[in-house]
Scaffold this active site. Sequence first.
Site, mmCIF file in Angstrom:
data_model
loop_
_atom_site.group_PDB
_atom_site.id
_atom_site.type_symbol
_atom_site.label_atom_id
_atom_site.label_comp_id
_atom_site.label_asym_id
_atom_site.label_seq_id
_atom_site.Cartn_x
_atom_site.Cartn_y
_atom_site.Cartn_z
ATOM 1 C CD1 TRP A 129 48.380 35.202 45.097
ATOM 2 C CD2 TRP A 129 49.056 33.896 46.775
ATOM 3 N NE1 TRP A 129 48.676 35.428 45.243
ATOM 4 C CE2 TRP A 129 49.908 34.649 46.726
ATOM 5 C CE3 TRP A 129 49.736 33.710 48.932
ATOM 6 C CZ2 TRP A 129 51.215 34.994 46.426
ATOM 7 C CZ3 TRP A 129 51.166 33.507 48.377
ATOM 8 C CH2 TRP A 129 52.271 34.687 47.452
ATOM 9 N NE ARG A 180 7.058 35.256 48.822
ATOM 10 C CZ ARG A 180 7.686 36.000 48.669
ATOM 11 N NH1 ARG A 180 9.327 35.807 47.765
ATOM 12 N NH2 ARG A 180 7.116 36.279 46.732
ATOM 13 C CD GLU A 219 1.945 34.986 52.499
ATOM 14 O OE1 GLU A 219 0.888 35.218 52.672
ATOM 15 O OE2 GLU A 219 2.697 34.852 53.168
HETATM 16 C C1 LIG Z 1 31.799 36.537 49.958
HETATM 17 C C2 LIG Z 1 33.547 36.181 50.383
HETATM 18 C C3 LIG Z 1 33.314 34.626 50.088
HETATM 19 C C4 LIG Z 1 34.851 34.062 50.357
HETATM 20 N N1 LIG Z 1 34.607 32.759 50.083
HETATM 21 C C5 LIG Z 1 36.076 32.004 50.181
HETATM 22 C C6 LIG Z 1 36.168 31.378 49.698
HETATM 23 O O1 LIG Z 1 35.322 29.921 49.157
HETATM 24 N N2 LIG Z 1 37.530 30.117 50.443
HETATM 25 C C7 LIG Z 1 38.224 30.631 50.703
HETATM 26 O O2 LIG Z 1 38.664 29.864 51.262
HETATM 27 N N3 LIG Z 1 37.953 31.841 51.381
HETATM 28 C C8 LIG Z 1 37.311 33.029 51.074
HETATM 29 N N4 LIG Z 1 36.596 33.740 50.827
HETATM 30 C C9 LIG Z 1 37.979 34.699 51.851
HETATM 31 C C10 LIG Z 1 38.565 35.222 50.944
HETATM 32 O O3 LIG Z 1 39.436 34.540 50.498
HETATM 33 C C11 LIG Z 1 39.874 36.173 51.727
HETATM 34 O O4 LIG Z 1 39.379 36.731 52.531
HETATM 35 C C12 LIG Z 1 40.283 37.451 50.978
HETATM 36 O O5 LIG Z 1 41.285 35.872 49.854
HETATM 37 C C13 LIG Z 1 41.536 38.233 51.568
HETATM 38 O O6 LIG Z 1 42.094 38.330 50.600
HETATM 39 P P1 LIG Z 1 42.539 40.852 51.042
HETATM 40 O O7 LIG Z 1 43.569 40.492 49.272
HETATM 41 O O8 LIG Z 1 40.829 40.696 51.156
HETATM 42 O O9 LIG Z 1 43.164 40.758 52.422
HETATM 43 P P2 LIG Z 1 43.023 41.028 53.404
HETATM 44 O O10 LIG Z 1 41.287 41.038 53.855
HETATM 45 O O11 LIG Z 1 42.920 42.564 52.555
HETATM 46 O O12 LIG Z 1 44.026 40.936 54.404
HETATM 47 C C14 LIG Z 1 43.685 40.228 55.083
HETATM 48 C C15 LIG Z 1 44.555 39.943 56.175
HETATM 49 O O13 LIG Z 1 45.787 39.254 55.747
HETATM 50 C C16 LIG Z 1 47.032 40.299 55.637
HETATM 51 N N5 LIG Z 1 47.546 40.055 54.766
HETATM 52 C C17 LIG Z 1 46.998 40.458 53.098
HETATM 53 N N6 LIG Z 1 48.452 40.237 52.323
HETATM 54 C C18 LIG Z 1 49.726 40.334 53.234
HETATM 55 C C19 LIG Z 1 50.566 39.839 52.262
HETATM 56 N N7 LIG Z 1 51.301 39.526 51.643
HETATM 57 N N8 LIG Z 1 51.655 39.417 53.318
HETATM 58 C C20 LIG Z 1 51.596 39.548 55.405
HETATM 59 N N9 LIG Z 1 49.944 39.951 55.613
HETATM 60 C C21 LIG Z 1 48.970 40.151 54.511
HETATM 61 C C22 LIG Z 1 46.221 41.630 56.095
HETATM 62 O O14 LIG Z 1 46.293 42.752 56.723
HETATM 63 C C23 LIG Z 1 45.445 40.708 56.686
HETATM 64 O O15 LIG Z 1 45.762 41.352 57.985
HETATM 65 C C24 LIG Z 1 35.331 34.903 51.271
HETATM 66 C C25 LIG Z 1 35.739 35.741 51.144
HETATM 67 C C26 LIG Z 1 34.239 36.615 51.484
HETATM 68 C C27 LIG Z 1 34.013 37.710 51.398
#
Ligand SMILES: Cc1cc2nc3c(=O)[nH]c(=O)nc-3n(C[C@H](O)[C@H](O)[C@H](O)COP(=O)(O)OP(=O)(O)OC[C@H]3O[C@@H](n4cnc5c(N)ncnc54)[C@H](O)[C@@H]3O)c2cc1C
Length: 964
Positions: free
Chosen positions: A14, A568, A909
């Site tokens: 989150w 297709r 198809e």
């Molecule tokens: C296929 C797919 C579907 C998705 N669908 C949705 C959706 O339906 N709804 C939605 O809202 N989102 C959606 N997302 C987005 C998803 O919620 C975010 O990509 C994910 O929550 C990011 O979390 P992470 O831990 O991977 O962060 P990362 O990608 O690792 O980090 C993102 C950024 O946040 C920074 N960061 C991480 N944690 C902290 C922290 N504690 N303090 C400060 N900076 C921090 C990192 O340095 C980076 O810059 C989707 C993503 C994907 C790939």
Amino acid sequence: MKIGNVSVRNVGSWAGNLMMKHAHPEFPSDVFTIMEAAGAKVTVGTRHVRETVGLVDFLKMGMAGKLILSVEIPAALPNEVFKTYKIMPRAQNAHAYVNAGFRLRLGGQDKMSVMEKPSLVFGGISKTMDHAVATEDFLIGKNLLEDGTLQGALSVLESELKPDDSSLFSPEYRKSLASTLFYKFYLSAVGRDHLTEPVRSALEPLVRPVSRGEQHFQTKESEWPLRKPVPKTSARVQASGEAMYTNDLPQTSGEVCAALVTSTVANCKVGTLDFSQAMEMPGAITCLTAKDIKGENNYNVPFLAPVTPKIEVLSSGEILHAGQPLAVVIADTQSHADAMAQAVKVTYTDLKPPILTIQDAIAAESFHYPVFELVKGDPKGALAAAPHRISGEVSCDSQHHFYMETQACRCAPLEDGMEVQSATQATDFVQNSVAQATGISAHRLYVSVKRLGGGFGGKTLGSLLPAAACAVAAQNVNRPVRLSLNLGTNMEAITKRAPYLLKYEAGFDDDGKLMAVVYNLYEDNGSSPQCAFIPILPAFTDNAYSCPNWQFTGQTCKTHTVPTTMTRAPGLSAVHFFTEHIMEHVAKTLNKDPTDVRRINMFQNGQTTLSGYTLVDCNITTLWDDLLASAQFKQRKQEIEVFNKENRWKKKGLSVVPCRYSAFPGFFRFTVFVAIYHTDGSVVITHGGVEMGQGIDTKVSQVAAATLGVPMETIHVMSTNSLTSPNSSDTGGSVTSELNCQGVLECCRRLNERMDPIRQEMGGSPKWAELINMCHRKGVDLSEKYMEHHPPKSPHPAYNSWGVTCTEVDMDVLTGEREIRRADILFDCGESVNPALDVGQVEGAFVFGLGYWLTEKCVYDKDTGRLLTNGTWEYKPPTTKDIPVDLRVTLLPDAPNPYNVIRSKAVGEPPLLMSCSALFALRQAVQSAREDSGLGDDFFRLDGPATVEVCHQRCLVDSSSFTL
Ligand SMILES: Cc1cc2nc3c(=O)[nH]c(=O)nc-3n(C[C@H](O)[C@H](O)[C@H](O)COP(=O)(O)OP(=O)(O)OC[C@H]3O[C@@H](n4cnc5c(N)ncnc54)[C@H](O)[C@@H]3O)c2cc1C
């Protein structure tokens, strides 16, 4: 459950999500909306300082050097109502059109008064809007049951909703959604007991149960392994990840990688190309332009067009469409090459507004060819004499193939030519294209492909540009070069399905029987007519319906978009849909059930199609009646009518669509080679088709095993290549599997003929390995090649595949969301070589079509012509939760195809043609909503794709009619 999918929710945090929202305020983060509506606070800190703030303030904070440390979500208070909503283009893995989170606390005497400022949070409206502040203020102290509260709140809300242009979705829809979501919440807060019966249907979301399916087919055990439902021979290596695709080929010594530099603007000229910064990037080797092409700067090969249009590999100055390749850059790795491509500085001159749509092309009279015309009977006279007449327009959009494996090629210069490993559906076309661009003669080019990670027509002509560019690169640097397109470049530079528009008139009698159709079709071929389908489309246009008088005209529109190509059921799916649309229009005009109108118009044997083919194999009415009975159509239709009467905000629809698919195997040729090794009696096959998931390798193995009388394990299929299968056609038209099966059958028959005398000498039933050994010793030739090709004796199809599909949908009127509840497909596949694979083809084609008709939308920048939907963020093919909840497929039993020695029929198809039944089911749901609104009992236009957004807008939802 609507955020990402299970695996995204398991790994994404989150805090990361909130940081994305922090960096991109336009991102409609669900996590932000939910948490903000709940009143959450985050604690943000550095090593020395900590601060706890609300999320709106968090967005305004500088976050350099800080971390989000924790979140605090307040516990729910008594009588607090909290609800969140997310509406999106498909069931999962999509960001929201609009999301919302609402919280309010009720109190007072009847527990219906808003006690304090509620929290009304919206995402997806604008970069700046989070809370509906004015509406929050308006609601304080108001009683929700009192007259005027609902409408007052809606009116305040609508005045403060100011959707910006930070989204590809229309401001009108986003604004309407914000109101409808608020309405849904309001109804929840008021509670079911205070609502009228029809309005209650707004409360519950569409809930999807676990998917189920049924597969019904016949098999003839006496012929096994032919007709046995065996899994694909490569299923295990594909499922385990061991299967090798073109880009999995191990890197060879000295190999380098290439990437395309593409135009970001259409309809202009190249000004300058500045490679200086790119050449300073890590791993940079060189940059090539049109001047470095040693052969002809043209990758196109003869296909459908009467005169093969030239299409440049790299622009020599003119830029026809955005995404057009301007240069090839070469680096030590693919990621370095991709980075180099981004670093090339391009300037453009002579910029002119691009023509991007068929309507624009018509207005500008921008066409590739003169009008194509075909007339049957006396359409004008019959139209004038018809008791009823209609006219209208309907259109459908483009579609990406969206194969899992993007375009890839590896070219290795050899001392005497070049080895080309291309992810192609057409080794012959690649050989031709590479020969042209490099000037190397065809016999010095060895082209091969093991398998594709999906093709769908996109790796036929679509594979030529990457192959030619890769070969040019390899020739210039005289080293092996690999070119594997990233998804963005793939979507912008490579061909896709053509959009279509129909302007029509139709005349019919009181029963709805067609008397005349005037059918003016427009096909958008983009910047090149390499794949203009218009002349072949009359063979499919009248689908399963007889009409004595037709006028068919077709125009190939020239736009500043990427050249379009086969995808297709190319073009066929469009004309099929358009004719079904006319059926719906006829039915609505006469106030009849579209199912009855379709039934009375159906072909009988002996009748002649629009293209002049007299039907002899028509079984459509039998299939139709059988499916209607097995799908319990009548009963379900009645239930749906009752449901729609009783529910204002949820609607259902049920539609049945037939299909006639004309197969033209005579236009294709494939060379097959079968060899038996004397060492151990094992058998190897190479054939001219390309394995791309359809199971062709498995089917030819089954034919060989059955004909030679050996177990399947004895057979191995090797890569398709230009040496043992020279001059083979592209894999397409749904007939490649059957033609290669026939080729293998003939090879094995000839081998048997040669081996039979030895077999008899050995007592009639020697062991296989001993027989082969003896044949070898006696000098019997144990290999055979055969080209399967039966030149067409007439322009007519060899046979037709028939089918019927019934689809039921549920729709939420307030949002446009839908669920495909059930689809029943009955398909005439002849006597299937492998019913398990063919059922898979039916299911896959149907779902491919669902994307085409319901979710996949291409959007261009109006000024530059650049494709904006160039990745998974905006472009939405169906996922596992967009398929029918209940999918029932039946292959027609006892239906051998007399026109094919294997007795099977084309399957890849045709079932796609019937997937538009989902759109027509939605049309019925929308129709019911329009009638309820009192605004529309007319026949309305519902083009493809009928997205969630489009369906909602067609429902004519007006917030002033919202009541309890
Ligand atoms: C296929 C797919 C579907 C998705 N669908 C949705 C959706 O339906 N709804 C939605 O809202 N989102 C959606 N997302 C987005 C998803 O919620 C975010 O990509 C994910 O929550 C990011 O979390 P992470 O831990 O991977 O962060 P990362 O990608 O690792 O980090 C993102 C950024 O946040 C920074 N960061 C991480 N944690 C902290 C922290 N504690 N303090 C400060 N900076 C921090 C990192 O340095 C980076 O810059 C989707 C993503 C994907 C790939």
